[in-house]
Design a protein around this motif. Structure first.
Motif, PDB file in Angstrom:
ATOM      1  N   PRO A  12       0.816  -1.221   0.000  1.00  0.00           N
ATOM      2  CA  PRO A  12       0.000   0.000   0.000  1.00  0.00           C
ATOM      3  C   PRO A  12       0.846   1.265   0.000  1.00  0.00           C
ATOM      4  CG  PRO A  12       0.005  -1.020   2.169  1.00  0.00           C
ATOM      5  CD  PRO A  12       0.674  -1.987   1.252  1.00  0.00           C
ATOM      6  N   ASP A  13       2.142   1.119   0.209  1.00  0.00           N
ATOM      7  CA  ASP A  13       3.032   2.282   0.215  1.00  0.00           C
ATOM      8  C   ASP A  13       3.636   2.564  -1.161  1.00  0.00           C
ATOM      9  OD1 ASP A  13       2.675   2.737   2.971  1.00  0.00           O
ATOM     10  OD2 ASP A  13       4.184   1.201   3.454  1.00  0.00           O
ATOM     11  N   ILE A  14       3.156   1.843  -2.165  1.00  0.00           N
ATOM     12  CA  ILE A  14       3.582   2.077  -3.550  1.00  0.00           C
ATOM     13  C   ILE A  14       2.468   2.807  -4.284  1.00  0.00           C
ATOM     14  CG2 ILE A  14       4.056   0.956  -5.762  1.00  0.00           C
ATOM     15  CD1 ILE A  14       5.523  -1.210  -4.311  1.00  0.00           C
ATOM     16  N   HIS A  15       2.825   3.832  -5.041  1.00  0.00           N
ATOM     17  CA  HIS A  15       1.816   4.507  -5.857  1.00  0.00           C
ATOM     18  C   HIS A  15       2.454   5.144  -7.087  1.00  0.00           C
ATOM     19  CE1 HIS A  15       3.291   7.840  -3.312  1.00  0.00           C
ATOM     20  NE2 HIS A  15       2.954   8.630  -4.318  1.00  0.00           N
ATOM     21  N   LEU A  16       1.617   5.435  -8.065  1.00  0.00           N
ATOM     22  CA  LEU A  16       2.029   6.097  -9.293  1.00  0.00           C
ATOM     23  C   LEU A  16       2.000   7.597  -9.079  1.00  0.00           C
ATOM     24  CD1 LEU A  16       2.665   5.507 -12.370  1.00  0.00           C
ATOM     25  CD2 LEU A  16       0.230   5.933 -12.781  1.00  0.00           C
ATOM     26  N   ALA A  17       3.022   8.299  -9.586  1.00  0.00           N
ATOM     27  CA  ALA A  17       3.086   9.744  -9.389  1.00  0.00           C
ATOM     28  C   ALA A  17       3.726  10.401 -10.602  1.00  0.00           C
ATOM     29  CB  ALA A  17       3.908  10.073  -8.136  1.00  0.00           C
ATOM     30  N   VAL A  18       3.405  11.676 -10.798  1.00  0.00           N
ATOM     31  CA  VAL A  18       4.106  12.466 -11.809  1.00  0.00           C
ATOM     32  C   VAL A  18       5.506  12.755 -11.280  1.00  0.00           C
ATOM     33  CG1 VAL A  18       4.159  14.651 -13.059  1.00  0.00           C
ATOM     34  CG2 VAL A  18       1.977  13.488 -12.690  1.00  0.00           C
ATOM     35  N   ALA A  19       6.508  12.495 -12.089  1.00  0.00           N
ATOM     36  CA  ALA A  19       7.893  12.660 -11.660  1.00  0.00           C
ATOM     37  C   ALA A  19       8.254  14.131 -11.501  1.00  0.00           C
ATOM     38  CB  ALA A  19       8.830  12.010 -12.668  1.00  0.00           C
ATOM     39  N   THR A  20       9.088  14.420 -10.535  1.00  0.00           N
ATOM     40  CA  THR A  20       9.675  15.738 -10.415  1.00  0.00           C
ATOM     41  C   THR A  20      10.783  15.873 -11.471  1.00  0.00           C
ATOM     42  OG1 THR A  20      11.388  15.014  -8.881  1.00  0.00           O
ATOM     43  CG2 THR A  20       9.267  15.689  -7.919  1.00  0.00           C
ATOM     44  N   LYS A  21      11.291  17.084 -11.660  1.00  0.00           N
ATOM     45  CA  LYS A  21      12.383  17.279 -12.608  1.00  0.00           C
ATOM     46  C   LYS A  21      13.598  16.432 -12.224  1.00  0.00           C
ATOM     47  CE  LYS A  21      11.180  21.960 -14.116  1.00  0.00           C
ATOM     48  NZ  LYS A  21      11.629  23.384 -14.203  1.00  0.00           N
ATOM     49  N   GLU A  22      13.856  16.345 -10.944  1.00  0.00           N
ATOM     50  CA  GLU A  22      14.993  15.565 -10.472  1.00  0.00           C
ATOM     51  C   GLU A  22      14.781  14.073 -10.719  1.00  0.00           C
ATOM     52  OE1 GLU A  22      14.881  19.473  -8.758  1.00  0.00           O
ATOM     53  OE2 GLU A  22      13.376  17.867  -8.692  1.00  0.00           O
ATOM     54  N   GLU A  23      13.555  13.604 -10.506  1.00  0.00           N
ATOM     55  CA  GLU A  23      13.257  12.183 -10.733  1.00  0.00           C
ATOM     56  C   GLU A  23      13.312  11.847 -12.218  1.00  0.00           C
ATOM     57  OE1 GLU A  23      10.348  11.300  -6.895  1.00  0.00           O
ATOM     58  OE2 GLU A  23       9.517  12.164  -8.731  1.00  0.00           O
ATOM     59  N   LEU A  24      12.833  12.758 -13.055  1.00  0.00           N
ATOM     60  CA  LEU A  24      12.897  12.534 -14.497  1.00  0.00           C
ATOM     61  C   LEU A  24      14.350  12.436 -14.950  1.00  0.00           C
ATOM     62  CD1 LEU A  24      11.799  12.400 -17.380  1.00  0.00           C
ATOM     63  CD2 LEU A  24      11.664  14.902 -17.372  1.00  0.00           C
ATOM     64  N   LEU A  25      15.189  13.334 -14.468  1.00  0.00           N
ATOM     65  CA  LEU A  25      16.599  13.307 -14.835  1.00  0.00           C
ATOM     66  C   LEU A  25      17.257  12.011 -14.366  1.00  0.00           C
ATOM     67  CD1 LEU A  25      19.025  14.748 -16.072  1.00  0.00           C
ATOM     68  CD2 LEU A  25      19.400  15.860 -13.851  1.00  0.00           C
ATOM     69  N   ALA A  26      16.886  11.562 -13.187  1.00  0.00           N
ATOM     70  CA  ALA A  26      17.434  10.302 -12.677  1.00  0.00           C
ATOM     71  C   ALA A  26      17.033   9.137 -13.571  1.00  0.00           C
ATOM     72  CB  ALA A  26      16.954  10.070 -11.241  1.00  0.00           C
ATOM     73  N   GLN A  27      15.781   9.132 -14.035  1.00  0.00           N
ATOM     74  CA  GLN A  27      15.325   8.066 -14.924  1.00  0.00           C
ATOM     75  C   GLN A  27      16.057   8.113 -16.258  1.00  0.00           C
ATOM     76  OE1 GLN A  27      13.872   5.551 -13.136  1.00  0.00           O
ATOM     77  NE2 GLN A  27      12.420   5.349 -14.821  1.00  0.00           N
ATOM     78  N   GLN A  28      16.233   9.324 -16.793  1.00  0.00           N
ATOM     79  CA  GLN A  28      16.920   9.449 -18.079  1.00  0.00           C
ATOM     80  C   GLN A  28      18.366   8.969 -17.989  1.00  0.00           C
ATOM     81  OE1 GLN A  28      16.183  13.614 -18.769  1.00  0.00           O
ATOM     82  NE2 GLN A  28      14.290  13.232 -19.905  1.00  0.00           N
ATOM     83  N   ASN A  29      19.022   9.313 -16.900  1.00  0.00           N
ATOM     84  CA  ASN A  29      20.393   8.839 -16.721  1.00  0.00           C
ATOM     85  C   ASN A  29      20.434   7.323 -16.555  1.00  0.00           C
ATOM     86  OD1 ASN A  29      22.486  11.065 -16.620  1.00  0.00           O
ATOM     87  ND2 ASN A  29      20.973  11.937 -15.247  1.00  0.00           N
ATOM     88  N   ALA A  30      19.422   6.780 -15.872  1.00  0.00           N
ATOM     89  CA  ALA A  30      19.390   5.333 -15.645  1.00  0.00           C
ATOM     90  C   ALA A  30      19.139   4.567 -16.940  1.00  0.00           C
ATOM     91  CB  ALA A  30      18.311   4.995 -14.615  1.00  0.00           C
ATOM     92  N   ASN A  31      18.231   5.078 -17.791  1.00  0.00           N
ATOM     93  CA  ASN A  31      17.904   4.322 -19.004  1.00  0.00           C
ATOM     94  C   ASN A  31      18.810   4.660 -20.186  1.00  0.00           C
ATOM     95  OD1 ASN A  31      16.769   6.625 -20.436  1.00  0.00           O
ATOM     96  ND2 ASN A  31      14.848   6.334 -19.329  1.00  0.00           N
ATOM     97  N   SER A  32      19.717   5.610 -20.012  1.00  0.00           N
ATOM     98  CA  SER A  32      20.556   6.037 -21.130  1.00  0.00           C
ATOM     99  C   SER A  32      21.428   4.904 -21.668  1.00  0.00           C
ATOM    100  CB  SER A  32      21.437   7.223 -20.712  1.00  0.00           C
ATOM    101  OG  SER A  32      22.355   6.846 -19.692  1.00  0.00           O
ATOM    102  N   GLU A  33      21.883   4.038 -20.804  1.00  0.00           N
ATOM    103  CA  GLU A  33      22.772   2.958 -21.243  1.00  0.00           C
ATOM    104  C   GLU A  33      22.083   2.051 -22.251  1.00  0.00           C
ATOM    105  OE1 GLU A  33      26.133   0.859 -21.829  1.00  0.00           O
ATOM    106  OE2 GLU A  33      25.913   2.742 -20.702  1.00  0.00           O
ATOM    107  N   GLU A  34      20.771   1.863 -22.099  1.00  0.00           N
ATOM    108  CA  GLU A  34      20.037   0.973 -22.989  1.00  0.00           C
ATOM    109  C   GLU A  34      19.426   1.699 -24.177  1.00  0.00           C
ATOM    110  OE1 GLU A  34      17.311  -1.630 -21.009  1.00  0.00           O
ATOM    111  OE2 GLU A  34      18.692  -2.060 -19.386  1.00  0.00           O
ATOM    112  N   TRP A  35      19.133   2.991 -24.047  1.00  0.00           N
ATOM    113  CA  TRP A  35      18.354   3.690 -25.066  1.00  0.00           C
ATOM    114  C   TRP A  35      19.089   4.806 -25.792  1.00  0.00           C
ATOM    115  CZ3 TRP A  35      13.280   4.452 -21.761  1.00  0.00           C
ATOM    116  CH2 TRP A  35      12.668   3.207 -21.582  1.00  0.00           C
TER     117      TRP A  35
END
Length: 388
Positions: A12-35
């Protein structure tokens, strides 16, 4: 709690949310190796930031999402996986009536390797399926469908509501050729007017579909959509070659009502990827309604059309695409969900050309929220421009 301090996917402590700018940047850096493809990681992140500023995606046209673990709703949150959605103009046709609707394309689904195998991506997509129906609803009007293009086959997303639709293509090799005298090379300044005309033609043709038990849906190939693809194309070309492609497409004929044209985009792939560098035809438009339909290619029908004027015209356009592909280090030219005339044109350039049904990559998938059954839906104009 799951292993290694990670929560169970049903927590119940998991939920979907709109990413902050910092979270978006973290995701982009994380997926950059594959994409990131041929781009360095730093350039890939710049490209993604640049694409958020385009007409299609600015002003919340594109939304970054994260599935987060947050035991304290006022405390920090841990990203488990993420994705994005792009708002898209769409049309629905029933019994000759056309309805303008908002749809969403879900894309960039990514879970870092250390969090895979725990069901987080499945949980996120289940939540996304519910969220997209009402996301950015205008005047309380929900979205009747959302789309995505799966690179992991047909089953994973189907279990979360996005059913696979026909995902076929035909390809011809890149080849330096002489530009036929009958063609006009399309530049950036030509595209907006042609997109507006294309939309008008689609509306006219959809209004003539009067089947009482079928519903046709189409993503609108408007200028914002085509320009987004060209912006992506331009950014990578500039990084690789220090210049951008000036040829955005090709047209044959100069008499309104009888012209044929197509738009291109170029995709450079990472050396380790299986797919070659490919020039994709984003959209093929045939003004003459008697020469254009929504029917998929049939080899038998292609045989009957091989010497027709429309086939020669499409072939001339594809010749320009072949030459552009060779100029930009592409290996092939690909057009999605071809008609019989397109298949015949491809065969005239390459006798080995055949329709290929994709089973694993770029599987066009649709989640229907509206009235009726998904089995009643025909997704028309399902071409590369709709990809996200």
């Amino acid at each position: 709690m799951g292993s290694i301090g990670l929560p169970d996917k049903d927590s119940p402590d998991i939920h979907l949310a709109v990413a902050t700018k910092e979270e978006l940047l973290a995701q982009q850096n994380a997926n950059s190796e594959e994409w990131r493809g041929v781009l360095p990681a730093e350039a890939y992140v710049r490209r993604e930031t640049y694409l958020y500023s385009q007409e299609l995606t600015k002003d919340d046209g594109m939304t970054p999402w994260v599935l987060v673990y947050q035991p304290d709703r006022n405390g920090p949150r841990q990203i488990l996986c993420g994705c994005e959605s792009i708002r898209k103009r769409a049309l629905i046709a029933r019994d000759g009536e056309i309805e303008d609707v908002t749809s969403h394309g879900v894309c960039s689904v990514f879970c870092s390797p250390d969090k895979r195998g725990r069901g987080y991506a499945g949980r996120m997509m289940k939540d996304m399926a519910q969220t997209m129906e009402h996301w950015q609803a205008e005047n309380g009007k929900s979205s009747p469908f959302s789309i995505l293009f799966s690179d992991i086959g047909k089953d994973f997303y189907a279990l979360r509501g996005w059913q696979a639709f026909p995902s076929a293509h035909v390809s011809v090799p890149a080849l330096p050729t002489t530009t036929p005298a009958s063609v006009r090379l399309l530049k950036s300044e030509d595209i907006a007017e042609l997109c507006a005309l294309d939309e008008k033609l689609i509306r006219q043709r959809l209004s003539k579909l009067n089947s009482s038990n079928r519903i046709a849906v189409a993503i609108v190939p408007d200028h914002a959509t085509i320009a987004w693809h060209h912006a992506r194309d331009d950014f990578v070309a500039n990084e690789l070659y220090g210049k951008t492609p000036t040829v955005k497409g090709v047209m044959i004929g100069d008499k309104p009502g009888s012209r044929i044209w197509m738009y291109f985009t170029r995709v450079w792939t990472y050396l380790q990827e299986d797919s070659p560098n490919t020039l994709h035809v984003l959209r093929l438009v045939i003004e003459d309604e008697s020469l254009s339909d929504f029917s998929p290619a049939s080899p038998a029908a292609a045989d009957k059309l091989e010497d027709t004027e429309v086939v020669h015209a499409i072939a001339a356009c594809l010749q320009v695409a072949q030459s552009e592909a060779a100029l930009w280090d592409m290996k092939e030219v690909t057009i999605w969900n071809p008609t019989s005339a397109t298949l015949a044109a491809a065969r005239s350039l390459d006798p080995k050309a055949a329709v290929v049904e994709r089973e694993h990559e770029s599987i066009a998938s649709l989640n229907w929220y509206g009235d009726g059954s998904l089995k009643d839906i025909d997704w028309v104009c399902n071409e590369k421009y709709g990809w996200c």
